[in-house]
Design a protein around this motif. Structure first.
Motif, PDB file in Angstrom:
ATOM      1  N   MET B   1      44.669  60.213  33.117  1.00 17.50           N
ATOM      2  CA  MET B   1      43.237  60.432  32.892  1.00 17.50           C
ATOM      3  C   MET B   1      42.642  59.249  32.142  1.00 17.50           C
ATOM      4  O   MET B   1      43.237  58.749  31.187  1.00 17.50           O
ATOM      5  N   LYS B   2      41.496  58.797  32.585  1.00 14.22           N
ATOM      6  CA  LYS B   2      40.861  57.686  31.887  1.00 14.22           C
ATOM      7  C   LYS B   2      39.381  57.954  31.641  1.00 14.22           C
ATOM      8  O   LYS B   2      38.669  58.374  32.537  1.00 14.22           O
ATOM      9  N   PHE B   3      38.968  57.702  30.397  1.00  8.99           N
ATOM     10  CA  PHE B   3      37.555  57.778  30.025  1.00  8.99           C
ATOM     11  C   PHE B   3      37.051  56.357  29.814  1.00  8.99           C
ATOM     12  O   PHE B   3      37.741  55.536  29.210  1.00  8.99           O
ATOM     13  N   LEU B   4      35.851  56.079  30.289  1.00  4.07           N
ATOM     14  CA  LEU B   4      35.262  54.768  30.060  1.00  4.07           C
ATOM     15  C   LEU B   4      33.883  54.939  29.421  1.00  4.07           C
ATOM     16  O   LEU B   4      33.050  55.690  29.922  1.00  4.07           O
ATOM     17  N   CYS B   5      33.686  54.263  28.294  1.00  2.00           N
ATOM     18  CA  CYS B   5      32.396  54.326  27.609  1.00  2.00           C
ATOM     19  C   CYS B   5      31.609  53.081  27.985  1.00  2.00           C
ATOM     20  O   CYS B   5      32.140  51.976  27.944  1.00  2.00           O
ATOM     21  N   ILE B   6      30.354  53.277  28.354  1.00  2.00           N
ATOM     22  CA  ILE B   6      29.578  52.156  28.875  1.00  2.00           C
ATOM     23  C   ILE B   6      28.323  51.915  28.047  1.00  2.00           C
ATOM     24  O   ILE B   6      27.668  52.858  27.612  1.00  2.00           O
ATOM     25  N   CYS B   7      27.992  50.645  27.835  1.00  2.00           N
ATOM     26  CA  CYS B   7      26.666  50.314  27.306  1.00  2.00           C
ATOM     27  C   CYS B   7      26.226  48.984  27.899  1.00  2.00           C
ATOM     28  O   CYS B   7      26.939  48.385  28.701  1.00  2.00           O
ATOM     29  N   GLN B   8      25.056  48.532  27.498  1.00  2.00           N
ATOM     30  CA  GLN B   8      24.478  47.337  28.100  1.00  2.00           C
ATOM     31  C   GLN B   8      25.346  46.103  27.875  1.00  2.00           C
ATOM     32  O   GLN B   8      25.633  45.359  28.801  1.00  2.00           O
ATOM     33  N   SER B   9      25.776  45.893  26.639  1.00  2.00           N
ATOM     34  CA  SER B   9      26.560  44.697  26.339  1.00  2.00           C
ATOM     35  C   SER B   9      28.053  44.958  26.520  1.00  2.00           C
ATOM     36  O   SER B   9      28.837  44.041  26.712  1.00  2.00           O
ATOM     37  N   GLY B  10      28.449  46.223  26.434  1.00  2.00           N
ATOM     38  CA  GLY B  10      29.860  46.551  26.558  1.00  2.00           C
ATOM     39  C   GLY B  10      30.658  46.197  25.321  1.00  2.00           C
ATOM     40  O   GLY B  10      31.879  46.107  25.350  1.00  2.00           O
ATOM     41  N   LEU B  11      29.988  46.012  24.198  1.00  2.00           N
ATOM     42  CA  LEU B  11      30.685  45.574  22.986  1.00  2.00           C
ATOM     43  C   LEU B  11      30.326  46.391  21.758  1.00  2.00           C
ATOM     44  O   LEU B  11      31.114  46.535  20.835  1.00  2.00           O
ATOM     45  N   GLY B  12      29.131  46.920  21.716  1.00  2.00           N
ATOM     46  CA  GLY B  12      28.662  47.583  20.507  1.00  2.00           C
ATOM     47  C   GLY B  12      28.720  49.090  20.618  1.00  2.00           C
ATOM     48  O   GLY B  12      29.702  49.722  20.218  1.00  2.00           O
ATOM     49  N   SER B  13      27.668  49.670  21.194  1.00  2.00           N
ATOM     50  CA  SER B  13      27.595  51.130  21.205  1.00  2.00           C
ATOM     51  C   SER B  13      28.693  51.772  22.049  1.00  2.00           C
ATOM     52  O   SER B  13      29.194  52.844  21.701  1.00  2.00           O
TER      53      SER B  13
END
Lengths: 145, 98
Positions: B1-13
């Motif tokens: 199972m894999k979860f991926l968290c995404i944001c605009q820069s991919g570094l902060g939030s």
């Protein structure tokens, strides 16, 4: 290491300030120490304008940041607390805690982010940050006093 | 199972959400191996993970991802909201937790 010390924390009333003003002011201590460049601050504002209010990461909190720039000397963080709410982009996103994060690469800021996350997810610490009436009171939340 | 968290820069939030998910999974005594990673909007494709976490206002930017595998978060630092989302996934996938 203490995440935020007094020299990187500011407090202001926030009356008649725009979100751009808040972000620019929050970055001031980092600019003054030449840890970051004006280009980076401008990038952060551009990303906000183009991509919307997603940096409003939780109630009353903005984490202003953009992609790494070579002109950023080291991973760093600053905080501006405003007495009045300032809207990020639109009135659905009021904020009083404006964190400004910069990093020279994709990994240097991991420690900072870990410590900040631990503080923000702790509701009692978050309430202390919102209730603080002075820079000293804000700094105490980070020094654990 | 894999979860991926995404944001605009991919570094902060997105990184912040990853840290919160990892500590919540630990607190929920999840024994099954779940990989949690973070990435930016531009490089995220449906094959990269089983579930994707993203801040709500960025929802439109991930229209290429299947909706039933995208979790839109109002707050990235609200333990209760993230835990509720994770519980829903674990129950759906029959993964044991406390």
């Amino acid at each position: 290491m203490v995440l935020l010390t007094k020299e990187y924390i500011q407090q202001t009333k926030g009356k008649d300030m725009s979100w751009q003003d808040a972000i620019t002011l929050s970055a001031k201590p980092l600019l003054a120490k030449k840890i970051i460049s004006n280009d980076y601050v401008n990038n952060v504002i551009t990303v906000c304008r183009e991509k919307g209010p997603y940096m409003n990461i939780g109630s009353q909190i903005v984490l202003a940041h953009a992609r790494p720039l070579p002109s950023t000397k080291q991973a760093c963080l600053a905080l501006l607390q405003t007495t009045e709410e300032i809207f990020l982009i639109n009135d659905k996103h009021p904020a009083r805690l404006w964190f400004f994060l910069a990093t020279p690469d994709a990994t240097s800021h991991v420690d900072i982010l870990q410590q900040l996350t631990a503080i923000l997810i702790d509701d009692s610490k978050l309430q202390q940050l919102l209730a603080a009436k002075s820079v000293d009171a804000l700094a105490n939340v980070f020094s654990g006093k | 199972m894999k979860f991926l968290c995404i944001c605009q820069s991919g570094l902060g939030s997105s990184f912040m959400v990853q840290m919160n998910i990892q500590s919540i999974l630990k607190a929920m005594n999840v024994k099954e191996e779940i990989t949690v990673d973070h990435s930016d909007v531009g490089s995220t494709t449906p094959d990269l993970a089983d579930y994707f976490f993203i801040e709500k206002t960025l929802g439109e930017t991930v229209a290429n991802l299947p909706k039933d595998r995208v979790i839109l978060l109002n707050s990235l630092i609200d333990k209760n909201e993230i835990q509720a989302a994770i519980t829903k996934i674990l129950d759906k996938e029959n993964i044991a937790h406390s």
